[in-house]
Design a protein around this motif. Sequence first.
Motif, short mmCIF file in Angstrom:
data_model
loop_
_atom_site.label_atom_id
_atom_site.label_comp_id
_atom_site.label_asym_id
_atom_site.label_seq_id
_atom_site.Cartn_x
_atom_site.Cartn_y
_atom_site.Cartn_z
N LEU A 120 1.70 -3.57 12.22
CA LEU A 120 1.51 -2.32 12.74
C LEU A 120 1.65 -2.38 14.38
CD1 LEU A 120 0.27 -1.69 9.89
CD2 LEU A 120 -1.45 -0.13 11.15
N SER A 121 1.92 -1.44 14.95
CA SER A 121 1.97 -1.51 16.36
C SER A 121 0.92 -2.00 17.05
CB SER A 121 2.37 -0.01 16.99
OG SER A 121 3.56 0.08 16.25
N GLU A 122 1.05 -2.40 18.45
CA GLU A 122 -0.11 -2.93 18.98
C GLU A 122 -1.20 -1.71 19.12
OE1 GLU A 122 1.59 -4.77 22.63
OE2 GLU A 122 -0.55 -5.30 23.28
N GLY A 123 -2.26 -2.27 19.29
CA GLY A 123 -3.36 -1.21 19.26
C GLY A 123 -3.82 -0.46 18.18
N MET A 124 -2.91 -0.66 17.13
CA MET A 124 -3.17 0.37 16.04
C MET A 124 -4.65 -0.26 15.30
SD MET A 124 -1.48 2.84 15.49
CE MET A 124 -1.55 3.15 17.37
N SER A 125 -5.66 0.71 14.70
CA SER A 125 -6.72 0.15 14.08
C SER A 125 -6.72 0.02 12.70
CB SER A 125 -7.85 1.33 14.28
OG SER A 125 -7.44 2.44 13.65
N SER A 126 -7.68 -0.67 12.07
CA SER A 126 -7.90 -0.69 10.84
C SER A 126 -7.79 0.54 10.01
CB SER A 126 -9.10 -1.45 10.25
OG SER A 126 -10.24 -0.52 10.53
N ALA A 127 -8.22 1.64 10.72
CA ALA A 127 -8.36 3.00 9.88
C ALA A 127 -6.76 3.50 9.70
CB ALA A 127 -9.01 3.98 10.66
N HIS A 128 -5.99 3.29 10.81
CA HIS A 128 -4.49 3.73 10.77
C HIS A 128 -3.91 2.76 9.43
CE1 HIS A 128 -0.99 5.47 11.91
NE2 HIS A 128 -0.18 4.47 12.07
N ALA A 129 -4.37 1.28 9.45
CA ALA A 129 -3.84 0.65 8.19
C ALA A 129 -4.25 1.33 6.83
CB ALA A 129 -4.09 -0.66 8.30
N ASP A 130 -5.32 1.36 6.78
CA ASP A 130 -6.16 2.19 5.72
C ASP A 130 -5.31 3.30 5.06
OD1 ASP A 130 -8.00 0.02 5.10
OD2 ASP A 130 -9.74 1.06 6.08
N GLU A 131 -4.97 4.32 6.22
CA GLU A 131 -4.50 5.47 5.65
C GLU A 131 -3.03 5.08 5.30
OE1 GLU A 131 -2.86 8.78 8.65
OE2 GLU A 131 -4.69 8.14 9.35
N MET A 132 -2.25 4.16 5.82
CA MET A 132 -1.04 3.69 5.46
C MET A 132 -1.36 3.23 3.71
SD MET A 132 1.46 0.48 6.28
CE MET A 132 1.71 0.83 8.18
N ILE A 133 -2.11 2.44 3.59
CA ILE A 133 -2.47 1.98 2.10
C ILE A 133 -2.61 3.12 1.15
CG2 ILE A 133 -4.03 0.59 0.62
CD1 ILE A 133 -4.48 -1.36 2.97
N LYS A 134 -3.33 4.21 1.53
CA LYS A 134 -3.60 5.38 0.76
C LYS A 134 -2.21 5.74 0.45
CE LYS A 134 -7.77 6.65 2.00
NZ LYS A 134 -8.47 7.68 3.17
N GLY A 135 -1.38 5.83 1.60
CA GLY A 135 -0.13 6.71 1.30
C GLY A 135 0.70 5.81 0.63
N LEU A 136 0.83 4.60 0.34
CA LEU A 136 1.57 3.58 -0.33
C LEU A 136 1.04 3.61 -1.74
CD1 LEU A 136 1.49 0.26 2.02
CD2 LEU A 136 3.47 1.68 1.25
N ASN A 137 -0.29 3.85 -1.74
CA ASN A 137 -0.82 3.98 -3.21
C ASN A 137 -0.25 5.35 -4.01
OD1 ASN A 137 -2.30 1.83 -2.86
ND2 ASN A 137 -4.30 3.11 -2.50
#
Lengths: 340, 340, 340, 340
Positions: free
Chosen positions: D5-22
Amino acid sequence: MIIFLSEGMSSAHADEMIKGLNDFGVTAHRTVFGDRQVVVTSIGKPGSRPDDETLQAGIRSAYHVERILVVDTSCQLANRQVRPEGSVVRAGTFSVGGGHFGVIAGPCTVETERQTCETALAVRDAGATALRGGAFKPRTSPYAFQGLKREGLKILAKARRLSGLAIVTEAMSPEEVKLVEEYGDVIQIGARNVQNYRLLEAAGRARKPVLLKRGFSTTIEEWIMSAEYILAGGNDRVILCERGIRTFEDYTRFTLPVAVIPALREMTHLPVVVDPSHAAGRADFVLPLAAASVAAGADGLLVEVHPDPKSALCDGRQSLTFEEFKRMMRQCTDVRACIG
Amino acid sequence: MIIFLSEGMSSAHADEMIKGLNDFGVTAHRTVFGDRQVVVTSIGKPGSRPDDETLQAGIRSAYHVERILVVDTSCQLANRQVRPEGSVVRAGTFSVGGGHFGVIAGPCTVETERQTCETALAVRDAGATALRGGAFKPRTSPYAFQGLKREGLKILAKARRLSGLAIVTEAMSPEEVKLVEEYGDVIQIGARNVQNYRLLEAAGRARKPVLLKRGFSTTIEEWIMSAEYILAGGNDRVILCERGIRTFEDYTRFTLPVAVIPALREMTHLPVVVDPSHAAGRADFVLPLAAASVAAGADGLLVEVHPDPKSALCDGRQSLTFEEFKRMMRQCTDVRACIG
Amino acid sequence: MIIFLSEGMSSAHADEMIKGLNDFGVTAHRTVFGDRQVVVTSIGKPGSRPDDETLQAGIRSAYHVERILVVDTSCQLANRQVRPEGSVVRAGTFSVGGGHFGVIAGPCTVETERQTCETALAVRDAGATALRGGAFKPRTSPYAFQGLKREGLKILAKARRLSGLAIVTEAMSPEEVKLVEEYGDVIQIGARNVQNYRLLEAAGRARKPVLLKRGFSTTIEEWIMSAEYILAGGNDRVILCERGIRTFEDYTRFTLPVAVIPALREMTHLPVVVDPSHAAGRADFVLPLAAASVAAGADGLLVEVHPDPKSALCDGRQSLTFEEFKRMMRQCTDVRACIG
Amino acid sequence: MIIFLSEGMSSAHADEMIKGLNDFGVTAHRTVFGDRQVVVTSIGKPGSRPDDETLQAGIRSAYHVERILVVDTSCQLANRQVRPEGSVVRAGTFSVGGGHFGVIAGPCTVETERQTCETALAVRDAGATALRGGAFKPRTSPYAFQGLKREGLKILAKARRLSGLAIVTEAMSPEEVKLVEEYGDVIQIGARNVQNYRLLEAAGRARKPVLLKRGFSTTIEEWIMSAEYILAGGNDRVILCERGIRTFEDYTRFTLPVAVIPALREMTHLPVVVDPSHAAGRADFVLPLAAASVAAGADGLLVEVHPDPKSALCDGRQSLTFEEFKRMMRQCTDVRACIG
């Protein structure tokens, strides 16, 4: 040197003996073996002071002692001399060792209640005396399926109620040992954890039998010393399970060193079961390896069985169908009838 | 690709075919398999030109061909597909493979006529079908006893006359192959010579069966390719003998990888016998290893037996007494009755 | 016990000594070591009769003896104690051991005159002191290219005339030993023949140095005992060549056990060279393995080099280009300058 | 597939991405690598859906992504492609990898304050950059000395204050990981625990670097996957330590497979150090093995040093004296100067 205290002696009496030994420069370890207090003096080479006859006489005169055993290897409580007739380990319907033949069968991984229960009934009807199934799965990759965990244990408990079979399932940490104690009957320690000493200590404190798999390249002596950790912790119900060693030979997944069976029989009183499924890595070699193990004197087998191997989440390639397991049981029963 | 010429075709016809193949850029090798002329095209990966259907059709139209077999491994004549029913190798009273169980027993080394003849009669009476005994001994040290050589072969020939048993004995050079052909019945090639290609070529030219032991760390594929050398030389009577591999495990002299038995059965039509004596390195483990081998489907056994193991010149520690051999035979016969 | 006869003593004098020893129940073996007659008494454990001081005194008084050496291993003439300073083996421009560093380089197989001669000049210019190249090739498959044989030897002889480099090439039978003696300078015995005792005996009779490769799973002791066969045959110019052992590790073709270098230095006076090409099985790992071997004290290297590895008939994957070989030589020369 | 993820992105942003991938049927795992959030999609074979270009484009358009890396092995975050320049792992004065050479030296076991501090000063003066010493000792026997535990850690902390050296010491359970984090600088995971996944997970949560030893017979792939567990847990500071593998060769305690160094350099960005002490099992072989490791490109060494090896509680046979360590450092420094 192993000192078995007389029946009814307390841990306080053993502690007192240890203090007395310390005064003679001998360090010692206290534990329980079966229903007896036991004191094991520290390794010390044969011929060194703790084995001194005077010392033994002194111990006998000062304490309530049933038996003193001096063994010539670093393996003490696991030593064959401790129980020359062989240990029988029991868990519900499952008995292994000392003439009892135990067959543990089931899926690599607990996937669903239906898969697990169906398998439990099928393997029971074919002659298995325990159900295996992984709830905590040691996986090479951190991203691979790690098992259903507590949910898997609950499914196994249901399968036990349904089938009556004892449950054998793996624990990978002291916390998981407690969970397996709660839901299962035999705590399996996997090949990768054979020298995970904190886990072995936890298994030593458990009140359920332990099935200890051999590591990929553990020597026989190291393996027995790992069992000794469990015995030294107070749990004398240990089953050893050979599952193949790593060698240059890559035609099969691992190499089953069948001589391990008479070797263990010579060295230890603990029952020996063989897992032909992991050794072979392919279903069609499981029957010959199982029969060979029985012919060489194994006390039992641990076999992967799945209602539909092709759809298994894990290790399907080496899992038997119900039909293949039945055939294997028939052949192994016949072979077992031929040998002493 | 293996091309079996029609019955009665001569080597000249095969040579002509090879010339024709060469014109298509295919190199090929001529030999005899059983009573037929055979042409084997050079390895070439599956899918490459020699396997071309057009080529096959061309061969069939131009030459007298009985069968063309395309196999997907570098092992050609030794491939299971060549004789799916399994080869039977016969030498006098000794038959092994394809349902025949052969037991070769006798001393490590021919020491005296008395020792050899006494052993021959004892093992015959217990059920052995061939006598083993070394006249040319491969020894790690150049200063150690190297065998009675030709004198030993003469003693073996006497033991054959007395007992009727076929003689299995080792040759270490092309010259010794000729001597063993003259005096014995089966030419043994030892573990250390499994990739001695000049010796394998000599065995390929011999008119007696060959027992080829596995090397300490030969892979199964390499071992079968060594057998292929003998087959390619025109001798299709090859017996494979597993004798234990070298691994980290040092509790026994070598490690018996029992899965080799189904593995070889899958890959090759050649009979498989097991030598539990060298694998174990100690007499008391020979019986369990022998029984395990039989249970796993071995076609035969090769076992060291000595009238008085303690006084043996060589390998006494792993030799059975007559009594122990009898017990082993009883158990192995029982186990064999249980399996397909 | 090794008895070195005084300078100028004949084989007859040695034979007489052996008769004398026989009278004392001691069997013995006669050979030549360097320019001296030598008698080696048969293995016999340390402390047993032949090592008796009285016996030694008797020998010294009755025969012309220069030195008597009692060694505590079964390895006698190869024992470090025989030449604590280390043996130097020389063949033309090539010297190895005792402080001399020898580099043998060249193609796996002699393919054409051009390929061989071009490589000879290139490796010589980069610092190699001998040329390798196979004329007789041990191949796993009987259908694979088996080398140019005598034709290949002739090409090697031409490359020697052109480059001045000594020729190292393999022999697989006593007959081939004679041919290599005729055309080459150092007789190579391959890994597969390390315990082909008839071949070792032939090498013992040869008048050219021998490079003896380690087998895939020969122990260090067994390997030295194979060298002892050559020494016992009268040829004291033996070079040991490690080429990797077979283990469970399959990331590289074989495993280079670098500790073999100090181990051999401790046990034997024979020079030790390392073949990183076969150990690695891939060109890009040859440089680090070569540098490691030099750092650990190897007396030399044996490296596969080919003008165009991709087109090589054999082992191209592990062959260095001329440029890569030059780089390897520079690095190894630097590393060698750092160590004692 | 690894998504940085880009600099400064939070774990929440990553979790959102995982949901999207799911939603696309892709399972994924979130962690931190250096200072970035990272999402690793589950293994999936190369070419399978998650690697789909459309999917990548979708991810890039919907989320703040710096880089997407598709690797062709099951090893993801440990893959060389993630940091082609190599990782540098730092702990106080100790730096290893990416051109930094780190030397960890000290006693097998912390015995006394004096022994530990004296050793710390001596190895520092000879050039070591970290101090090793065991407080929790994995011992084959439950009756053997198990280390000074917390007391030992306190002694190590004192030695750090005195010498300035970073402390490397072993933890055998998640609890011990916490203690080592408190008192030490680098958490060592021993060979026996290389696949103790619960311990690896704990190391992944730790805020100190981890030195992960190879198991006796772990393949290189399995070992890197164990490192991947730590990386997947959020700790990207992992050092790999080769300590010899178990093979048939028993001349040394273990076999040092020196090719592991270029192999790891090819596969992973993690620094590689070598422990020649355990590989050799004897002090006089440590120098050649250390020099060989450096020549092959190791990023560092882990060496046992003791003020008086003969009196060491553990592994004295393989411990260097201060003088021997100085000599080893001189030689290794010279060799290192020769290589790229």
